[in-house]
Enzyme design. Structure first.
Site, PDB file in Angstrom:
ATOM      1  N   GLY A 212      34.929   0.354 -32.926  1.00  0.00           N
ATOM      2  CA  GLY A 212      35.812  -0.812 -33.033  1.00  0.00           C
ATOM      3  C   GLY A 212      35.178  -1.831 -33.969  1.00  0.00           C
TER       4      GLY A 212
ATOM      5  N   ARG B 288      37.870   8.377 -29.148  1.00  0.00           N
ATOM      6  CA  ARG B 288      38.968   9.288 -28.778  1.00  0.00           C
ATOM      7  C   ARG B 288      39.821   9.633 -29.986  1.00  0.00           C
ATOM      8  NH1 ARG B 288      41.531   7.048 -23.350  1.00  0.00           N
ATOM      9  NH2 ARG B 288      40.890   5.108 -24.322  1.00  0.00           N
TER      10      ARG B 288
ATOM     11  N   ARG C 168      28.721  -1.514 -21.686  1.00  0.00           N
ATOM     12  CA  ARG C 168      28.730  -1.893 -20.280  1.00  0.00           C
ATOM     13  C   ARG C 168      27.852  -0.882 -19.555  1.00  0.00           C
ATOM     14  NH1 ARG C 168      30.177  -6.137 -21.585  1.00  0.00           N
ATOM     15  NH2 ARG C 168      32.102  -7.236 -21.114  1.00  0.00           N
TER      16      ARG C 168
ATOM     17  N   ASP D 214      20.989  -3.226 -23.158  1.00  0.00           N
ATOM     18  CA  ASP D 214      21.367  -4.639 -23.023  1.00  0.00           C
ATOM     19  C   ASP D 214      22.230  -4.848 -21.798  1.00  0.00           C
ATOM     20  OD1 ASP D 214      21.500  -7.374 -23.949  1.00  0.00           O
ATOM     21  OD2 ASP D 214      23.549  -7.001 -24.626  1.00  0.00           O
TER      22      ASP D 214
ATOM     23  N   GLU E  15      24.329  -5.728 -12.863  1.00  0.00           N
ATOM     24  CA  GLU E  15      23.687  -6.941 -13.394  1.00  0.00           C
ATOM     25  C   GLU E  15      23.819  -8.110 -12.424  1.00  0.00           C
ATOM     26  OE1 GLU E  15      25.447  -7.646 -17.235  1.00  0.00           O
ATOM     27  OE2 GLU E  15      24.968  -5.632 -17.902  1.00  0.00           O
TER      28      GLU E  15
ATOM     29  N   HIS F 104      21.335  -8.697 -21.014  1.00  0.00           N
ATOM     30  CA  HIS F 104      22.731  -8.835 -21.487  1.00  0.00           C
ATOM     31  C   HIS F 104      22.884 -10.063 -22.384  1.00  0.00           C
ATOM     32  CE1 HIS F 104      27.223  -7.957 -20.526  1.00  0.00           C
ATOM     33  NE2 HIS F 104      27.061  -8.359 -21.770  1.00  0.00           N
TER      34      HIS F 104
HETATM   35  C1  8YV Z   1      29.027 -11.554 -22.819  1.00  0.00           C
HETATM   36  C2  8YV Z   1      30.103  -9.396 -23.497  1.00  0.00           C
HETATM   37  O1  8YV Z   1      27.729 -11.862 -23.092  1.00  0.00           O
HETATM   38  O2  8YV Z   1      31.965 -10.344 -24.551  1.00  0.00           O
HETATM   39  C3  8YV Z   1      31.525  -9.425 -23.876  1.00  0.00           C
HETATM   40  O3  8YV Z   1      32.251  -8.503 -23.494  1.00  0.00           O
HETATM   41  O4  8YV Z   1      29.616  -8.469 -22.960  1.00  0.00           O
HETATM   42  C4  8YV Z   1      29.249 -10.529 -23.839  1.00  0.00           C
HETATM   43  O5  8YV Z   1      29.631 -11.156 -24.989  1.00  0.00           O
HETATM   44  C5  8YV Z   1      29.099 -11.170 -21.416  1.00  0.00           C
HETATM   45  O6  8YV Z   1      30.405 -11.143 -21.041  1.00  0.00           O
HETATM   46  C6  8YV Z   1      28.239 -12.081 -20.568  1.00  0.00           C
HETATM   47  O7  8YV Z   1      28.657 -12.123 -19.268  1.00  0.00           O
END
Ligand code: 8YV
Length: 326
Positions: A156, A178, A235, A259, A264, A282
């Site tokens: 993406g 995919r 994730r 990360d 978490e 993260h």
């Molecule tokens: C954030 C992220 O740091 O935008 C996202 O999807 O993973 C990050 O930019 C995260 O949501 C922190 O909680």
């Protein structure tokens, strides 16, 4: 309230950019409620919008279902696996996220994590601080980017920003997704295991949620092999964490740079005890500059919607204008 302002429920911490930006609305803070149920009972029937200032808050039917007039959920973060978008779509609720404004920051962090993992920079820094350099030079890193191909899992906008950086470093890039990404010249692998077999580093940058849960499993790690490195910027749910821990222990793969984690901010003690991993808390998008832009987009989505111009960045599952199917 009787002042005629649209009532907004704020989930998550009251970040200044969001609180200031929501001044045209009446904002109710869920985090401040002594009793959430009492607050929701009182204001629920009047709330038309939600602002979500942190992606660790789960936004599901048990909350949205108490807001019968809810039209829009404007959440912080590009990833929105914390919001039940299927339920929202069925109930005519539009969900917005914060894409684009964080692409370059997350891509920078990905490059940092790749370099730290491949060249063992954090380990070398710990070595210096421990006073060991005066005894002996830090060992040469076994890995280098000079002889490695990167396989991106996901291509993406953020994946493309990472790939652009790797292009500049003359590191060959291929990818799995995919469907082939439009306008992308890198080789596409429809089969992830085949790609893992052909590359030296896997960089995971694909959305979380049910569709990608445990996508990186023992078979993929086995295919990546004993000199392979796994980087996860997506994730925690995308990687089978116990399988990864096992693969690192067995030396099925060489190392990992992570990360994100399954639970978490808890990180498995087994990972923390390992020397051959690099662990970030993260922080993909975590600069003041980029987080402020993300917070501002949470606000701008709601203001644009309230002005009748439609939200700026609805997610594909809940296009604007909404179609109520339930
Ligand atoms: C954030 C992220 O740091 O935008 C996202 O999807 O993973 C990050 O930019 C995260 O949501 C922190 O909680």
């Amino acid at each position: 309230m009787a002042d005629g302002k649209i009532e907004v429920l704020l989930s998550g911490p009251p970040k200044p950019t969001i609180v200031d930006g929501l001044a045209p609305f009446t904002v109710h803070r869920l985090a401040d409620a002594k009793d959430r149920d009492v607050l929701l009972q009182e204001i629920g029937p009047r709330v038309r919008a939600m602002a979500v200032s942190v992606s660790s808050d789960k936004i599901g039917p048990e909350l949205m279902g108490k807001l019968p007039k809810l039209e829009i959920v404007s959440t912080f973060a590009v990833g929105y696996d914390h919001v039940d978008v299927k339920w929202a779509a069925e109930h005519g609720i539009t969900v917005t996220n914060t894409p684009k404004v964080l692409n370059e920051e997350v891509a920078d962090t990905a490059l940092g994590l790749i370099l730290c993992t491949v060249r063992e920079f954090p380990q070398a820094e710990r070595y210096l601080r421990a006073g060991k350099w005066v005894e002996r030079a830090y060992p040469l890193s076994k890995a280098t980017l000079r002889d490695r191909t990167v396989g991106m899992v996901g291509m993406g906008a953020i994946g493309q920003a990472i790939a652009r950086r790797l292009d500049a470093m003359r590191v060959p890039v291929v990818y799995h997704s995919r469907r082939p990404a439009a306008g992308v010249a890198y080789r596409h692998y429809p089969n992830l295991v085949e790609m893992a077999r052909d590359v030296d580093i896997l960089v995971v940058i694909t959305p979380g949620g049910a569709a990608t849960r445990n996508l990186i499993n023992a078979e993929v790690l086995g295919a990546l092999g004993p000199t392979g490195i796994l980087i996860n910027m997506a994730r925690g749910s995308v990687v089978d964490e116990p399988a990864l821990i096992q693969a690192l222990k067995d030396k099925t793969i060489m190392s990992a740079g992570l990360d994100v984690f399954v639970r978490e901010p808890e990180v498995p003690a087994e990972l923390i005890a390992m020397e051959n991993v690099v662990l970030f808390p993260h922080l993909g998008s975590a600069s003041v500059y980029t987080r402020t832009q993300m917070d501002q987009l949470v606000v701008d989505n709601l203001r644009s919607w309230a002005e009748g111009k439609g939200p700026l960045t609805p997610v594909p599952e809940t296009p604007w204008p909404p179609r109520r199917s339930a």
